[in-house]
Motif scaffolding. Sequence first.
Motif, PDB file in Angstrom:
ATOM      1  N   GLY A   1      31.565  26.486  37.184  1.00  0.00           N
ATOM      2  CA  GLY A   1      32.021  25.456  38.102  1.00  0.00           C
ATOM      3  C   GLY A   1      33.533  25.452  38.192  1.00  0.00           C
TER       4      GLY A   1
ATOM      5  N   TRP B   1      37.412  35.492  41.839  1.00  0.00           N
ATOM      6  CA  TRP B   1      36.728  34.201  41.919  1.00  0.00           C
ATOM      7  C   TRP B   1      37.616  33.030  41.550  1.00  0.00           C
ATOM      8  CZ3 TRP B   1      32.940  35.085  44.864  1.00  0.00           C
ATOM      9  CH2 TRP B   1      32.287  36.326  44.812  1.00  0.00           C
TER      10      TRP B   1
ATOM     11  N   LEU C   1      37.938  30.341  44.412  1.00  0.00           N
ATOM     12  CA  LEU C   1      37.349  29.027  44.158  1.00  0.00           C
ATOM     13  C   LEU C   1      38.427  27.952  44.106  1.00  0.00           C
ATOM     14  CD1 LEU C   1      34.648  30.086  41.586  1.00  0.00           C
ATOM     15  CD2 LEU C   1      34.198  28.717  43.622  1.00  0.00           C
TER      16      LEU C   1
ATOM     17  N   SER D   1      34.104  23.886  46.796  1.00  0.00           N
ATOM     18  CA  SER D   1      32.655  23.892  47.011  1.00  0.00           C
ATOM     19  C   SER D   1      32.248  24.677  48.255  1.00  0.00           C
ATOM     20  CB  SER D   1      32.136  22.451  47.121  1.00  0.00           C
ATOM     21  OG  SER D   1      32.790  21.763  48.182  1.00  0.00           O
TER      22      SER D   1
ATOM     23  N   LEU E   1      32.984  21.454  41.548  1.00  0.00           N
ATOM     24  CA  LEU E   1      34.078  22.129  42.234  1.00  0.00           C
ATOM     25  C   LEU E   1      34.830  21.145  43.128  1.00  0.00           C
ATOM     26  CD1 LEU E   1      32.140  25.359  43.242  1.00  0.00           C
ATOM     27  CD2 LEU E   1      34.092  25.292  41.688  1.00  0.00           C
TER      28      LEU E   1
ATOM     29  N   MET F   1      29.508  30.059  39.782  1.00  0.00           N
ATOM     30  CA  MET F   1      29.433  28.642  40.150  1.00  0.00           C
ATOM     31  C   MET F   1      28.486  27.873  39.243  1.00  0.00           C
ATOM     32  SD  MET F   1      29.262  29.063  44.292  1.00  0.00           S
ATOM     33  CE  MET F   1      28.899  27.330  44.564  1.00  0.00           C
TER      34      MET F   1
END
Length: 409
Positions: free
Chosen positions: A238, A29, A33, A38, A172, A234
């Motif tokens: 974030g 992740w 990310l 986003s 994000l 998330m």
Amino acid sequence: MPLARRLTLTDAVAIGLGSMIGAGVFAVWAPALGVAGSGILIALGIAAVVAFCNATASAQLAAVHPVAGGTYAYARAEIGPWSGFIAGWCFVIGKIASCAAMAMTFAAYAAPEAWRTPVAVIAVAALAVVNCFGITRTALLTRILVVITLIGLAVVVAAGFATASEAAPAPLPDATAYGILQGAGLLFFAFAGYARIATMGEEVADPAWNIPRAIVLALGGAVVVYVLVALAVMRTLGAHVIGSAHPIADVVAASGWTGSEQVVRVAAATASLGALLALLTGIGRTALAMGREADLPRFLAHIDSRWQVPQRAEITIALIVIGIVLIADLRGAIGFSSFGVLLYYLIANAAAFRQRGSARRYPRLLQVVGALGCLLLVSTLPAVASLIGTGVVLAGVGYRMLRLSLAAR
């Protein structure tokens, strides 16, 4: 001598889940990310679609060719020996690197830093022993590991959703098209374990019925798990997840659930062990199939008369993995492993596309989308990884050309 058909539908689904819900879910992740921002759920969706297309290709092929070896065997039958060899070579080399990475990941969670290398070696040796004593023991251990992993991830998801309402996460980064594709490329490999079901096609009972269903069920289960974990990360962390070495543990730490971090550590170690077990099993079957055709030394084609497993292949692969663990840092090899896996599935889609008549179970459009998806995702890999991967593939081609030349004399 053929392998014994001892795996049920439940066994095959467990092995597929054990391969997919592995160490990647505990680490992917942060980098995903970091590039997708986003748009992470879009990236997850792209990865899942490509994986689904590849899974249907593998399922369609496995139903018609229920033998060990996966796409190596399918491509030989549907396209020709050279395509099969390239697929099998990419699978074996790439997944051996992945085995070493999984062993190192397990040791990182399970042992102090000074003991990580010997613990990784012991893990590989122990799982090779399990594999040498029959596929049903492998399936039983995989079921246990999957259950423990899912319990740990359930704790993470519960902690993430419980915390989300108490504090707003850092926003994000904005998504870009290229960033989303990079994220999809990273996330795709979290789904790649369904091929492990196909590579054991010679050991699944009623393969024409069970293999296609096992692949789709395992993939569907993995998608649900990854969506829930992504939402938990998330909603809880974030942008703070970017750069974290242990994002899943950070979710639990942010929740304030005392003692839960140890549960996550156990689950991460268990997931790594489950992925390592499934990888060793799948590579052994592909090496067996390649040995039968002399694309690897015929020594590897031997099946033990008592336990009916390819023990020589299992032991040889385990020794190579142990050697890599002892001498190498595999972080730079991850890109090469990714290159090999995508090329493997590209060939699987091409082989399934050629099937006709009663062999067809899914529209050809799925194979077109799967092949284009593989090409698109491989284009996002670092140039160095692609160059190394190309070099290793060419080295394998050179080996086969030399063998055929010598055999013709």
